[in-house]
Design a protein around this motif. Structure first.
Motif, PDB file in Angstrom:
ATOM      1  N   ARG A   1      38.160 -31.732  -5.515  1.00  0.00           N
ATOM      2  CA  ARG A   1      36.956 -31.322  -6.233  1.00  0.00           C
ATOM      3  C   ARG A   1      35.913 -32.430  -6.364  1.00  0.00           C
ATOM      4  NH1 ARG A   1      40.713 -28.305  -9.210  1.00  0.00           N
ATOM      5  NH2 ARG A   1      40.973 -29.925 -10.759  1.00  0.00           N
ATOM      6  N   ARG A   2      36.136 -33.542  -5.730  1.00  0.00           N
ATOM      7  CA  ARG A   2      35.225 -34.680  -5.902  1.00  0.00           C
ATOM      8  C   ARG A   2      33.944 -34.556  -5.088  1.00  0.00           C
ATOM      9  NH1 ARG A   2      40.027 -39.124  -5.470  1.00  0.00           N
ATOM     10  NH2 ARG A   2      41.016 -38.582  -7.459  1.00  0.00           N
ATOM     11  N   ARG A   3      33.997 -33.777  -4.004  1.00  0.00           N
ATOM     12  CA  ARG A   3      32.828 -33.576  -3.141  1.00  0.00           C
ATOM     13  C   ARG A   3      32.687 -32.093  -2.833  1.00  0.00           C
ATOM     14  NH1 ARG A   3      32.748 -37.009   2.093  1.00  0.00           N
ATOM     15  NH2 ARG A   3      30.528 -36.685   1.903  1.00  0.00           N
ATOM     16  N   THR A   4      31.481 -31.690  -2.509  1.00  0.00           N
ATOM     17  CA  THR A   4      31.261 -30.319  -2.064  1.00  0.00           C
ATOM     18  C   THR A   4      32.038 -30.092  -0.771  1.00  0.00           C
ATOM     19  OG1 THR A   4      29.114 -30.075  -3.129  1.00  0.00           O
ATOM     20  CG2 THR A   4      29.475 -28.758  -1.143  1.00  0.00           C
TER      21      THR A   4
ATOM     22  N   LEU B   1      23.149 -29.184  -1.986  1.00  0.00           N
ATOM     23  CA  LEU B   1      23.961 -30.398  -1.833  1.00  0.00           C
ATOM     24  C   LEU B   1      23.595 -31.480  -2.849  1.00  0.00           C
ATOM     25  CD1 LEU B   1      24.196 -30.624   2.055  1.00  0.00           C
ATOM     26  CD2 LEU B   1      26.031 -30.043   0.445  1.00  0.00           C
TER      27      LEU B   1
ATOM     28  N   PRO C   1      29.709 -30.881  -7.186  1.00  0.00           N
ATOM     29  CA  PRO C   1      30.605 -30.342  -6.161  1.00  0.00           C
ATOM     30  C   PRO C   1      30.845 -28.844  -6.327  1.00  0.00           C
ATOM     31  CG  PRO C   1      31.452 -32.435  -6.943  1.00  0.00           C
ATOM     32  CD  PRO C   1      30.298 -32.060  -7.845  1.00  0.00           C
TER      33      PRO C   1
ATOM     34  N   ARG D   1      26.981 -35.678   2.126  1.00  0.00           N
ATOM     35  CA  ARG D   1      27.197 -35.203   0.759  1.00  0.00           C
ATOM     36  C   ARG D   1      28.347 -34.239   0.578  1.00  0.00           C
ATOM     37  NH1 ARG D   1      20.885 -34.099  -0.680  1.00  0.00           N
ATOM     38  NH2 ARG D   1      20.168 -36.242  -0.407  1.00  0.00           N
ATOM     39  N   ALA D   2      29.073 -33.937   1.665  1.00  0.00           N
ATOM     40  CA  ALA D   2      30.133 -32.930   1.568  1.00  0.00           C
ATOM     41  C   ALA D   2      31.247 -33.245   2.555  1.00  0.00           C
ATOM     42  CB  ALA D   2      29.556 -31.534   1.858  1.00  0.00           C
ATOM     43  N   VAL D   3      32.335 -32.520   2.420  1.00  0.00           N
ATOM     44  CA  VAL D   3      33.390 -32.505   3.424  1.00  0.00           C
ATOM     45  C   VAL D   3      33.187 -31.199   4.180  1.00  0.00           C
ATOM     46  CG1 VAL D   3      35.870 -32.441   3.853  1.00  0.00           C
ATOM     47  CG2 VAL D   3      34.974 -33.777   1.941  1.00  0.00           C
TER      48      VAL D   3
ATOM     49  N   ASP E   1      34.202 -32.462   9.694  1.00  0.00           N
ATOM     50  CA  ASP E   1      35.294 -33.366   9.310  1.00  0.00           C
ATOM     51  C   ASP E   1      36.662 -32.776   9.626  1.00  0.00           C
ATOM     52  OD1 ASP E   1      33.613 -35.397   8.099  1.00  0.00           O
ATOM     53  OD2 ASP E   1      33.277 -33.960   6.463  1.00  0.00           O
TER      54      ASP E   1
ATOM     55  N   LEU F   1      41.881 -35.954   3.127  1.00  0.00           N
ATOM     56  CA  LEU F   1      41.546 -36.842   2.011  1.00  0.00           C
ATOM     57  C   LEU F   1      42.703 -37.769   1.652  1.00  0.00           C
ATOM     58  CD1 LEU F   1      39.588 -34.270  -0.154  1.00  0.00           C
ATOM     59  CD2 LEU F   1      38.643 -36.105   1.248  1.00  0.00           C
TER      60      LEU F   1
END
Length: 189
Positions: free
Chosen positions: A15-18, A83, A87, A109-111, A159, A184
């Motif tokens: 949950r740390r990144r979008t 973005l 998140p 800004r995201a995965v 990614d 991750l």
């Protein structure tokens, strides 16, 4: 309503990144995205819906009245705005990741997760509805084959790639969670 986090929350690292879902139409970015957001206790955003709200008209209307270029420009601006927020799980439009600026924003800004499925499966899914401007009056499989040829090199920059097959959405959600955890370096087991 979002559930409160627990002290031993195994999904907290996710949950740390979008999480931005990319891929061809019909692959399940919106339906899988909603379920993924629920499983991870994150908000869900659908770029296509957000574009329609911002434009005050449907995507087919935008394409018909303003053209694809205007739609893509609005899509890029909407995704950039989304973005900037906290998140969430973001379902992008099938062509969004083709825009180099949008792709770079997502990378920064995201995965990004490329949901990939067999083209025959996608053709069967998208052939059930007539709300996709890129398919209007065309053979779905032929159109998807041309889109795949053009878009797969860009999607390959995501990614993570998750081969979804023709499985139930909850199975795909599990695959995405496992792939995100592995990417991750976290374990969800």
């Amino acid at each position: 309503m979002l559930k409160p986090a627990t002290p031993m929350d195994r999904y907290e690292p996710l949950r740390r990144r979008t999480i931005a879902l990319v891929g061809l139409m019909g692959v399940g970015k919106s339906s899988v995205g909603r379920r993924l957001a629920s499983a991870l206790n994150l908000p869900f955003r659908d770029a296509d819906t957000e574009v329609e709200v911002a434009a005050g008209r449907s995507i087919p209307e935008i394409f018909a009245e303003l053209g694809e270029a205007a739609f893509r420009d609005g899509e890029r601006r909407v995704i950039a705005r989304l973005l900037e927020g906290p998140p969430h799980v973001l379902a992008t439009g099938g062509g969004a990741f083709m825009n180099p600026e949008t792709r770079e924003l997502i990378k920064a800004r995201a995965v990004s997760v490329w949901l990939k499925a067999d083209l025959e499966v996608l053709a069967r899914r998208v052939g059930r509805k007539d709300n996709r401007p890129l398919l209007a009056g065309k053979d779905p499989l032929e159109t998807l084959q041309a889109l795949a040829e053009a878009r797969y090199p860009a999607y390959a920059e995501a990614d993570i790639t998750v081969e979804t097959g023709d499985t139930a959405h909850h199975v795909t959600v599990g695959q995405v969670i496992d792939a995100l955890s592995a990417h991750l370096g976290e374990t969800t087991k």
